[in-house]
Motif scaffolding. Structure first.
Motif, PDB file in Angstrom:
ATOM      1  N   ARG A 186       0.828  -1.198   0.000  1.00  0.00           N
ATOM      2  CA  ARG A 186       0.000   0.000   0.000  1.00  0.00           C
ATOM      3  C   ARG A 186       0.866   1.252   0.000  1.00  0.00           C
ATOM      4  NH1 ARG A 186      -0.296  -2.944   4.535  1.00  0.00           N
ATOM      5  NH2 ARG A 186       0.299  -2.060   6.543  1.00  0.00           N
ATOM      6  N   TRP A 187       0.417   2.243  -0.748  1.00  0.00           N
ATOM      7  CA  TRP A 187       1.040   3.560  -0.804  1.00  0.00           C
ATOM      8  C   TRP A 187       0.038   4.577  -0.310  1.00  0.00           C
ATOM      9  CZ3 TRP A 187       3.009   3.223  -6.582  1.00  0.00           C
ATOM     10  CH2 TRP A 187       4.055   2.297  -6.655  1.00  0.00           C
ATOM     11  N   PHE A 188       0.545   5.724   0.140  1.00  0.00           N
ATOM     12  CA  PHE A 188      -0.329   6.795   0.612  1.00  0.00           C
ATOM     13  C   PHE A 188      -0.196   8.021  -0.277  1.00  0.00           C
ATOM     14  CE2 PHE A 188      -1.188  10.519   3.406  1.00  0.00           C
ATOM     15  CZ  PHE A 188      -2.549  10.283   3.594  1.00  0.00           C
ATOM     16  N   GLN A 189      -1.324   8.492  -0.809  1.00  0.00           N
ATOM     17  CA  GLN A 189      -1.343   9.705  -1.623  1.00  0.00           C
ATOM     18  C   GLN A 189      -1.382  10.913  -0.705  1.00  0.00           C
ATOM     19  OE1 GLN A 189      -4.478  11.687  -1.952  1.00  0.00           O
ATOM     20  NE2 GLN A 189      -3.313  13.263  -3.020  1.00  0.00           N
ATOM     21  N   LEU A 190      -0.536  11.884  -0.998  1.00  0.00           N
ATOM     22  CA  LEU A 190      -0.356  13.028  -0.106  1.00  0.00           C
ATOM     23  C   LEU A 190      -0.388  14.334  -0.880  1.00  0.00           C
ATOM     24  CD1 LEU A 190       0.614  14.037   2.793  1.00  0.00           C
ATOM     25  CD2 LEU A 190       2.928  13.935   1.825  1.00  0.00           C
ATOM     26  N   TYR A 191      -1.078  15.328  -0.322  1.00  0.00           N
ATOM     27  CA  TYR A 191      -0.929  16.705  -0.764  1.00  0.00           C
ATOM     28  C   TYR A 191      -0.007  17.400   0.238  1.00  0.00           C
ATOM     29  CZ  TYR A 191      -5.051  16.054  -3.731  1.00  0.00           C
ATOM     30  OH  TYR A 191      -5.935  15.608  -4.679  1.00  0.00           O
ATOM     31  N   VAL A 192       0.936  18.178  -0.257  1.00  0.00           N
ATOM     32  CA  VAL A 192       1.750  18.998   0.642  1.00  0.00           C
ATOM     33  C   VAL A 192       0.897  20.189   1.045  1.00  0.00           C
ATOM     34  CG1 VAL A 192       3.853  20.337   0.927  1.00  0.00           C
ATOM     35  CG2 VAL A 192       3.884  18.239  -0.451  1.00  0.00           C
ATOM     36  N   SER A 193       0.458  20.179   2.276  1.00  0.00           N
ATOM     37  CA  SER A 193      -0.469  21.188   2.777  1.00  0.00           C
ATOM     38  C   SER A 193       0.253  22.499   3.106  1.00  0.00           C
ATOM     39  CB  SER A 193      -1.149  20.658   4.044  1.00  0.00           C
ATOM     40  OG  SER A 193      -1.864  21.667   4.708  1.00  0.00           O
ATOM     41  N   PRO A 194      -0.478  23.623   3.057  1.00  0.00           N
ATOM     42  CA  PRO A 194       0.111  24.886   3.544  1.00  0.00           C
ATOM     43  C   PRO A 194       0.597  24.764   4.984  1.00  0.00           C
ATOM     44  CG  PRO A 194      -1.953  25.303   2.387  1.00  0.00           C
ATOM     45  CD  PRO A 194      -1.843  23.817   2.550  1.00  0.00           C
ATOM     46  N   ASP A 195      -0.061  23.900   5.747  1.00  0.00           N
ATOM     47  CA  ASP A 195       0.355  23.629   7.125  1.00  0.00           C
ATOM     48  C   ASP A 195       1.339  22.459   7.092  1.00  0.00           C
ATOM     49  OD1 ASP A 195       0.648  22.819   9.744  1.00  0.00           O
ATOM     50  OD2 ASP A 195      -1.475  23.038  10.250  1.00  0.00           O
ATOM     51  N   ARG A 196       2.610  22.758   7.159  1.00  0.00           N
ATOM     52  CA  ARG A 196       3.613  21.713   7.032  1.00  0.00           C
ATOM     53  C   ARG A 196       3.579  20.717   8.189  1.00  0.00           C
ATOM     54  NH1 ARG A 196       3.372  23.526   2.493  1.00  0.00           N
ATOM     55  NH2 ARG A 196       5.152  24.136   1.201  1.00  0.00           N
ATOM     56  N   GLU A 197       3.132  21.153   9.348  1.00  0.00           N
ATOM     57  CA  GLU A 197       3.013  20.201  10.459  1.00  0.00           C
ATOM     58  C   GLU A 197       1.899  19.193  10.194  1.00  0.00           C
ATOM     59  OE1 GLU A 197       5.081  19.641  13.033  1.00  0.00           O
ATOM     60  OE2 GLU A 197       6.257  21.007  11.791  1.00  0.00           O
ATOM     61  N   LEU A 198       0.845  19.637   9.541  1.00  0.00           N
ATOM     62  CA  LEU A 198      -0.220  18.728   9.128  1.00  0.00           C
ATOM     63  C   LEU A 198       0.331  17.703   8.148  1.00  0.00           C
ATOM     64  CD1 LEU A 198      -3.308  18.111   9.188  1.00  0.00           C
ATOM     65  CD2 LEU A 198      -3.544  19.693   7.271  1.00  0.00           C
ATOM     66  N   THR A 199       1.131  18.156   7.203  1.00  0.00           N
ATOM     67  CA  THR A 199       1.757  17.257   6.235  1.00  0.00           C
ATOM     68  C   THR A 199       2.660  16.255   6.941  1.00  0.00           C
ATOM     69  OG1 THR A 199       1.726  18.995   4.555  1.00  0.00           O
ATOM     70  CG2 THR A 199       3.242  17.162   4.199  1.00  0.00           C
ATOM     71  N   ARG A 200       3.481  16.767   7.861  1.00  0.00           N
ATOM     72  CA  ARG A 200       4.391  15.893   8.608  1.00  0.00           C
ATOM     73  C   ARG A 200       3.609  14.824   9.373  1.00  0.00           C
ATOM     74  NH1 ARG A 200       9.639  17.256  10.359  1.00  0.00           N
ATOM     75  NH2 ARG A 200       9.191  19.447   9.917  1.00  0.00           N
ATOM     76  N   ASN A 201       2.470  15.219   9.943  1.00  0.00           N
ATOM     77  CA  ASN A 201       1.624  14.277  10.677  1.00  0.00           C
ATOM     78  C   ASN A 201       1.136  13.153   9.776  1.00  0.00           C
ATOM     79  OD1 ASN A 201      -1.338  13.491  11.534  1.00  0.00           O
ATOM     80  ND2 ASN A 201      -0.294  14.113  13.402  1.00  0.00           N
ATOM     81  N   PHE A 202       0.664  13.507   8.584  1.00  0.00           N
ATOM     82  CA  PHE A 202       0.210  12.492   7.630  1.00  0.00           C
ATOM     83  C   PHE A 202       1.342  11.526   7.284  1.00  0.00           C
ATOM     84  CE2 PHE A 202      -3.352  15.379   6.084  1.00  0.00           C
ATOM     85  CZ  PHE A 202      -4.367  14.541   6.540  1.00  0.00           C
ATOM     86  N   VAL A 203       2.511  12.068   7.031  1.00  0.00           N
ATOM     87  CA  VAL A 203       3.652  11.241   6.651  1.00  0.00           C
ATOM     88  C   VAL A 203       3.989  10.240   7.747  1.00  0.00           C
ATOM     89  CG1 VAL A 203       6.144  11.285   6.200  1.00  0.00           C
ATOM     90  CG2 VAL A 203       4.632  12.935   5.074  1.00  0.00           C
ATOM     91  N   HIS A 204       4.052  10.702   8.970  1.00  0.00           N
ATOM     92  CA  HIS A 204       4.425   9.816  10.070  1.00  0.00           C
ATOM     93  C   HIS A 204       3.352   8.767  10.338  1.00  0.00           C
ATOM     94  CE1 HIS A 204       7.411  13.051  11.711  1.00  0.00           C
ATOM     95  NE2 HIS A 204       7.838  12.446  10.630  1.00  0.00           N
ATOM     96  N   ARG A 205       2.102   9.131  10.168  1.00  0.00           N
ATOM     97  CA  ARG A 205       1.031   8.140  10.326  1.00  0.00           C
ATOM     98  C   ARG A 205       1.125   7.055   9.254  1.00  0.00           C
ATOM     99  NH1 ARG A 205      -4.322  11.465  10.262  1.00  0.00           N
ATOM    100  NH2 ARG A 205      -5.257   9.395  10.500  1.00  0.00           N
ATOM    101  N   ALA A 206       1.431   7.460   8.033  1.00  0.00           N
ATOM    102  CA  ALA A 206       1.586   6.485   6.951  1.00  0.00           C
ATOM    103  C   ALA A 206       2.755   5.541   7.229  1.00  0.00           C
ATOM    104  CB  ALA A 206       1.782   7.204   5.621  1.00  0.00           C
TER     105      ALA A 206
END
Length: 365
Positions: free
Chosen positions: A125-145
């Protein structure tokens, strides 16, 4: 009656999905020129079959980023799958695992990253990601994946602004109250100062759009994760070459299913120039309009490592949940195998540029 092709399943879905779901799933941008072209383009390419080859045994397996899959057909990220079936992304993950291929989970899924990870088990499985204006939100998604066993990040780069999807606007699409964007639940964001829970589809979508994203954003993303980064939404050799310079090892050619900028090329049209620009320095994937095994064959001949399908998966969910998704994948697998046998190919490696030719428009001769 059992469906004999993807078109049969599409017809079932068009008759059984709600107008709300159809207004999101099946629409394209503006006049939907690109949406139509994605499907029609395959008619302009012909297969050159070779004869008198033993095709008793055919091997459809390949690898993507070093992981073996049983066929070069994976699942694209598609949002809000519970609009099609109550089991949504769980059903899709289980079908992908059963068929031994790759599922890509959308940021805008109606099942959380964590729950899909559990349902998928050891499935790829892969996770599709948008780089959000809120970089901490993006970082959170990455670490959860990462924690949930996803093996790559598929970064969508073709949404600096939302495409103009008129049919969706006219319908007034929004997520029904009994569903929610599971990855935006507030209990998933420890230490992130953002109000996301129950904020609705439109609000969360706008929150993720960052018109300032650049290649530097991709480079930053590579510094915060050990996962492979795939860039999705590339349509030019220039951007493919820049991706190589940035150390990207997989490029996903896509026009976002015709949902962003209308009037752009199809993935198949630009595939040869991107293959030439990349020169085997990265794997190349494509999506957009694949409905037949012959379509898959043509993309592989032109240099794609694998193809990914989106809308047919949603139609399969509507048809019969996880078994419907399996049916979609099985139909394409069987069609690809038959195409390979009739074309004289016994493995994916046998499919080369010489396996296809562009159709001649005799009316212009």
């Amino acid at each position: 009656m059992q469906p004999l092709c993807i078109r049969d399943i599409e017809q079932f879905a068009s008759e059984n999905l709600s107008k709300n779901a159809l207004s999101y799933y099946n629409v394209g941008a503006d006049d939907e020129e690109t949406l139509r072209d994605n499907v029609e383009i395959f008619k302009r390419i012909r297969i050159r079959p070779r004869m008198l080859i033993d095709v008793t045994n055919v091997d459809l397996s390949t690898t993507i980023l070093g992981r073996k899959i049983e066929m070069p057909i994976g699942i694209s990220p598609t949002a809000m799958q519970k609009l099609a079936h109550p089991d949504g992304e769980i059903a899709t993950a289980q079908a992908a695992k059963f068929m031994k291929t790759c599922m890509t989970l959308s940021t805008y899924s109606t099942t959380s990253i964590e729950d899909v990870g559990v349902a998928s088990g050891d499935g790829l499985r892969w996770f599709q990601l948008y780089v959000s204006p809120d970089r901490e939100l993006t970082r959170n998604f990455v670490h959860r994946a990462e924690r949930s066993g996803f093996k790559a990040l598929v970064v969508t780069v073709d949404v600096p602004v939302a495409g103009n999807r008129r049919k969706e606007i006219r319908q007034g699409f929004d997520l029904p109250p009994h569903l929610h964007l599971a990855n935006f639940s507030s209990n998933s964001f420890k230490g992130v100062d953002t109000e996301v829970e129950n904020s609705g589809w439109s609000n969360n979508y706008q929150m993720q759009i960052d018109g300032s994203i650049t290649w530097e954003s991709i480079s930053w993303l590579q510094t915060i994760t050990s996962l492979q980064v795939i860039v999705k939404g590339i349509l030019t050799a220039e951007d493919a070459s820049e991706a190589i310079r940035r150390g990207i090892k997989a490029i996903w050619i896509s026009n976002h299913g015709g949902r962003q900028l209308d009037g752009v090329p199809t993935a198949i049209e630009v595939l040869p120039e991107i293959v030439e620009a990349v020169k085997e320095q990265a794997e190349i994937y494509v999506d957009g309009g694949f409905r037949l095994g012959t379509d898959v064959f043509k993309a592989l001949a032109l240099g794609a490592r694998a193809v990914f399908i989106g809308r047919p998966i949603l139609w399969g969910l509507c048809y019969n949940g996880s078994d419907g998704v399996k049916k979609v994948l099985q139909l394409l697998k069987e069609e690809l195998q038959r195409t390979m046998q009739l074309a004289g190919c016994t493995s994916i490696g046998d499919i080369t540029p010489s396996s296809v030719i562009y159709a001649i428009n005799f009316s212009k001769i």
